[in-house]
Design an enzyme around this catalytic site. Structure first.
Site, PDB file in Angstrom:
ATOM      1  CB  THR A  21     -25.487 -26.002 -30.288  1.00  0.00           C
ATOM      2  OG1 THR A  21     -25.690 -27.326 -29.753  1.00  0.00           O
ATOM      3  CG2 THR A  21     -24.026 -25.863 -30.701  1.00  0.00           C
ATOM      4  CG  PHE A  79     -23.349 -23.154 -34.403  1.00  0.00           C
ATOM      5  CD1 PHE A  79     -22.613 -24.173 -34.990  1.00  0.00           C
ATOM      6  CD2 PHE A  79     -24.583 -23.459 -33.853  1.00  0.00           C
ATOM      7  CE1 PHE A  79     -23.095 -25.473 -35.028  1.00  0.00           C
ATOM      8  CE2 PHE A  79     -25.077 -24.762 -33.872  1.00  0.00           C
ATOM      9  CZ  PHE A  79     -24.332 -25.765 -34.467  1.00  0.00           C
TER      10      PHE A  79
END
Length: 290
Positions: free
Chosen positions: A183, A185
Site C-alpha cells: 500500500t 500512503f
C-alpha cells in the site's frame, strides 16, 4: 490486553492522524514513518483531513493505492478539494496475520473476520483451511471484536500491530495470496514543504482539467514524452455533466527542472487549470521496484 496509545494531552505538533481504529495498517504506517509522533485514530478520511485542518494534528497518513485492491477511491476524490498538501509518501508491505485468542488453533476456528479487501487478499489461505469469512468494516476492528468476544472459534485477519494492541496471537503469518501486496500512503500537511530542485529523486503530484477539444489530453501530455519526464501515475475524474475530465498525475522531477518546466508549460496551454498538490522526496521503495 495492551491498550492502544491515546493522544489525549499530546501536542498537535507531535500528532499524526489516520483513518481507522488503532492497529489498522494506516496506524502501522504512522509508526514506521514517524515513530516519534503519536497516532490519532479518526472515524473517516474526512475526519483525518479535518484533524489537520483544525490543528488537532500536524500530519495525516492517508492510503491512496494498493497493488492488489487498486486505488482508494474516496481519497482520490478528497485530495483535489481537501485543501492539504502532500509532503511525503510511504510504502507499507501488507503482511496479513490470522489473529486469535491465546490458546486458539486454526483447527478450532469456525469463522474469520476482516475487511472485504483483506478477505479477498487471503482467499487461497481461507479456502485451503476451509475457513468461513465474515466481512466487517475494518481489519483492526475485526481484531478488537475478536478479542472482546473471547471466543476461541473466532479469528481476525489483521496486522501484527493489531494483535499486539488487542492481546491476540498470530496463528499464521503472511497469509496474503500476493507477495507484492503493498500500500502506498501520502503524508499530508496544512502547508507545502518543497524539498528543492536538488532533491533527487523527487515527486510532483498535480491535478489538471483539459479543454473540451479532440485530442486535448494527448496534446496536454505530449510535453512529458518529448521532454523525457517519467509520469508514474495518471487517474481521471469525470465532472457532473460528463463533458470534461479532471486528471490526477504523479511525475518524477521538480517543477523547476528544465524538462518538467517545459512539460508543464505545454500542459497548461491545453488545460483549463493545473494545481500542484505536493512536491516531495520519492520514497526509497521506488528504487527497489524501478
Amino acid at each position: 490486553m495492551t491498550q492502544p496509545n491515546a493522544s489525549s494531552g499530546t501536542s498537535p505538533d507531535r500528532t499524526i492522524a489516520f483513518q481507522g481504529r488503532p492497529g489498522a495498517y494506516s496506524h502501522l504506517a504512522c509508526r514506521e514513518a514517524f515513530p516519534d509522533l503519536v497516532a490519532l485514530p479518526c472515524h473517516s478520511f474526512e475526519d483525518a483531513f479535518a484533524a489537520v485542518h483544525e490543528g488537532a494534528a500536524r500530519l495525516a497518513m492517508i492510503p491512496v493505492d494498493n497493488t492488489v485492491a487498486g486505488r482508494v477511491a474516496d481519497v482520490h476524490h478528497l485530495l483535489p478539494r481537501g485543501g492539504l498538501h502532500i509532503v511525503a509518501e510511504h510504502f507499507v508491505r501488507v503482511n496479513h496475520h490470522l489473529l486469535g485468542l491465546p490458546g486458539a488453533s486454526i483447527e478450532g476456528l469456525r469463522s474469520v473476520e476482516s475487511h472485504v479487501h483483506a478477505v479477498g487478499q487471503c482467499r487461497q489461505f481461507l479456502r485451503r483451511h476451509g475457513l468461513q469469512a465474515v466481512v466487517v468494516a475494518d481489519t483492526a476492528g475485526a481484531a478488537q471484536d475478536v478479542a472482546s468476544a473471547a471466543d476461541p472459534s473466532r479469528a481476525a485477519i489483521a496486522s501484527r500491530l493489531a494483535g499486539e494492541l488487542y492481546g491476540l496471537v498470530s496463528l499464521a503469518s503472511n497469509i496474503e495470496d500476493a507477495e507484492h501486496n503493498t500500500t502506498r500512503f501520502l503524508v499530508l500537511a496544512r502547508e507545502p514543504v518543497d524539498p528543492g530542485p536538488a532533491c533527487d529523486p523527487v515527486m510532483t503530484t498535480f491535478t489538471f482539467t483539459v479543454r473540451n477539444r479532440p485530442a486535448a489530453l494527448y496534446k496536454a501530455l505530449g510535453g512529458f514524452a518529448t521532454c523525457g519526464v517519467n509520469m508514474v501515475k495518471l487517474e481521471s475524474y469525470i465532472d457532473g455533466a460528463f463533458t470534461q475530465a479532471q486528471f490526477y498525475a504523479d511525475i518524477m522531477g521538480h517543477p523547476t527542472h528544465d524538462s518538467v518546466r517545459l512539460a508543464m508549460e505545454e500542459l497548461r496551454f491545453f488545460s483549463h487549470s493545473v494545481e500542484i498538490l505536493g512536491i516531495y522526496p520519492a520514497h526509497p521503495f521506488r528504487a527497489q521496484i524501478g
